[in-house]
Design an enzyme around this catalytic site. Structure first.
Site, PDB file in Angstrom:
ATOM      1  N   ARG A   1       0.878  -1.176   0.000  1.00  0.00           N
ATOM      2  CA  ARG A   1       0.000   0.000   0.000  1.00  0.00           C
ATOM      3  C   ARG A   1       0.911   1.220   0.000  1.00  0.00           C
ATOM      4  O   ARG A   1       1.478   1.595   1.039  1.00  0.00           O
ATOM      5  CB  ARG A   1      -0.903  -0.002   1.243  1.00  0.00           C
ATOM      6  CG  ARG A   1      -1.797  -1.223   1.355  1.00  0.00           C
ATOM      7  CD  ARG A   1      -2.924  -1.176   0.326  1.00  0.00           C
ATOM      8  NE  ARG A   1      -3.875  -2.253   0.510  1.00  0.00           N
ATOM      9  CZ  ARG A   1      -3.921  -3.371  -0.231  1.00  0.00           C
ATOM     10  NH1 ARG A   1      -3.051  -3.566  -1.200  1.00  0.00           N
ATOM     11  NH2 ARG A   1      -4.864  -4.277  -0.015  1.00  0.00           N
TER      12      ARG A   1
ATOM     13  N   GLY B   1     -11.189  -5.563  -1.340  1.00  0.00           N
ATOM     14  CA  GLY B   1     -11.540  -6.834  -0.692  1.00  0.00           C
ATOM     15  C   GLY B   1     -11.484  -8.001  -1.671  1.00  0.00           C
ATOM     16  O   GLY B   1     -11.422  -9.165  -1.254  1.00  0.00           O
TER      17      GLY B   1
ATOM     18  N   ASP C   1      -8.496 -10.328  -1.263  1.00  0.00           N
ATOM     19  CA  ASP C   1      -8.547 -11.165  -0.054  1.00  0.00           C
ATOM     20  C   ASP C   1      -9.504 -12.341  -0.247  1.00  0.00           C
ATOM     21  O   ASP C   1      -9.228 -13.455   0.204  1.00  0.00           O
ATOM     22  CB  ASP C   1      -8.979 -10.319   1.155  1.00  0.00           C
ATOM     23  CG  ASP C   1      -8.053  -9.138   1.367  1.00  0.00           C
ATOM     24  OD1 ASP C   1      -6.839  -9.292   1.146  1.00  0.00           O
ATOM     25  OD2 ASP C   1      -8.543  -8.055   1.722  1.00  0.00           O
TER      26      ASP C   1
HETATM   27  O1  KDG Z   1      -7.330  -5.766   1.070  1.00  0.00           O
HETATM   28  C1  KDG Z   1      -8.259  -4.840   1.512  1.00  0.00           C
HETATM   29  C2  KDG Z   1      -7.599  -3.949   2.482  1.00  0.00           C
HETATM   30  O2  KDG Z   1      -6.568  -3.279   1.838  1.00  0.00           O
HETATM   31  C3  KDG Z   1      -8.510  -2.917   3.071  1.00  0.00           C
HETATM   32  O3  KDG Z   1      -9.520  -3.487   3.814  1.00  0.00           O
HETATM   33  C4  KDG Z   1      -7.821  -1.951   3.950  1.00  0.00           C
HETATM   34  O4  KDG Z   1      -6.457  -3.417   5.206  1.00  0.00           O
HETATM   35  C5  KDG Z   1      -6.561  -2.433   4.530  1.00  0.00           C
HETATM   36  C6  KDG Z   1      -5.394  -1.652   4.210  1.00  0.00           C
HETATM   37  O5  KDG Z   1      -4.594  -1.559   5.107  1.00  0.00           O
HETATM   38  O6  KDG Z   1      -5.260  -1.180   3.092  1.00  0.00           O
END
Ligand code: KDG
Length: 323
Positions: free
Chosen positions: A173, A260, A263
């Site tokens: 991220r 989501g 996942d």
């Molecule tokens: O995979 C989904 C997640 O990215 C989202 O729910 C938010 O966990 C999260 C993140 O830290 O980005």
């Protein structure tokens, strides 16, 4: 790989504020409240598919923490090792849907200094964690704080040294990393997890100037047994030392919120492998789970059971025959 029967995840669970309307957040008037977090999503998916799951994390001593606990409990994820942190709040995040790219979602985090980011190795109860045969974590936990990273390291070593399984999703991220060049160094040791889930964007960061097939091979050389590259609507590729299996995704007519999907894909893929299905079938179930999730708001609400997966796949086949 050891048996894949029970799963413990390490990572932050947050409250997600998901707008009822698409477009720039400054014009959104109403939000829905959801619970989400990559590891928790996977555990919920696995729990719905019949596996024993538990999570290790921290939530704040607040209403959102209570919501997270009751949601996970309701989905069959064991929360006996979730700590309640009095000093720091539960993390939250907002989603912006379909803007500026139609069909895509953007996230805005309010999680710096959250309860979960204070998780440290001394919070871990390894005896509890080792009651499960598989550890699950993602690159998100590695990005949250130094102590979160150390917690992953300690758990990873405990599982690896006992010959148990580790499942790692690179989930880079970008907003959580101050310096993306750090990622390569931090991730190196975790790429020897038994199963590594990733995608083309993450592989470009980890292995610039390298095709994704080649990058997957490099991860196998580091010790992974199975590398799965998720490619969204283009499907996914599973690579082992023996085979490369590719499967196209399903076209989704109405995308509500794509967050989501990865996942759900992971949960259905792991569950299928655990049930001894061949990789091609595991990819088909995983693609099906991912494409179901994007049709509703919220990360996990549309995660399917086995029966729903079968129904979905049957309906897609009928659709193709009708054409
Ligand atoms: O995979 C989904 C997640 O990215 C989202 O729910 C938010 O966990 C999260 C993140 O830290 O980005």
């Amino acid at each position: 790989m050891y048996l894949l029967e029970s799963f413990v995840g390490l990572g932050e669970v947050m409250v997600q504020l998901n707008p009822l309307t698409p477009g720039p957040l400054r014009h959104v008037k109403y939000f829905e409240v959801h619970v989400a977090g990559s590891e928790a999503n996977m555990l919920i998916g696995l729990s719905r598919l019949g596996f024993r799951t538990g999570i290790v994390t921290k939530v704040g001593d607040d209403e959102f923490g209570k919501l997270i606990l009751s949601t996970l409990r309701g989905e069959g994820v064991d929360v006996s090792n979730v700590k309640i942190e009095e000093e720091f709040p539960t993390g939250i995040y907002f989603i912006q849907r379909h803007y500026p790219i139609p069909g895509k979602s953007t996230v805005f985090y309010y999680r710096r200094g959250s309860a979960a980011s204070t998780l440290s190795p001394s919070d871990l109860n390894l005896d509890y964690m080792l009651e499960f045969d598989t550890l699950i974590f993602t690159g998100i936990t590695l990005a949250l704080s130094k102590t979160c990273r150390e917690s992953v390291e300690k758990s990873f070593k405990a599982f690896k040294s006992r010959g148990l399984n580790v499942v790692f999703d690179t989930n880079i991220r970008v907003k959580l990393w101050k310096d993306l060049s750090e990622v390569v160094e931090v991730f190196k040791k975790f790429l020897s997890s038994n199963i590594v889930f990733t995608n083309e964007e993450d592989l470009k960061i980890l292995y610039p100037q390298t095709s994704f097939h080649e990058a997957a091979r490099k991860i196998l050389e580091l010790g992974a047994e199975l590398v799965v590259v998720k490619r969204g609507v283009r499907g996914a590729v599973a690579v082992t030392n023996e085979e490369v299996v590719e499967k196209r995704g399903f076209k989704v007519e109405s995308v509500e919120d794509v967050i989501g999907a990865g996942d759900a894909f992971n949960a259905a893929f792991i569950a299928s492998v655990a049930r001894g299905r061949p990789l091609e079938e595991a990819l088909e179930y995983a693609n099906a789970a991912g494409s179901l999730v994007v049709t509703v708001r919220g990360d996990f609400e549309a995660f399917p059971s086995w029966a729903d997966l079968e129904t979905y796949l049957r309906s897609r086949k009928e659709l193709v025959e009708l054409r």
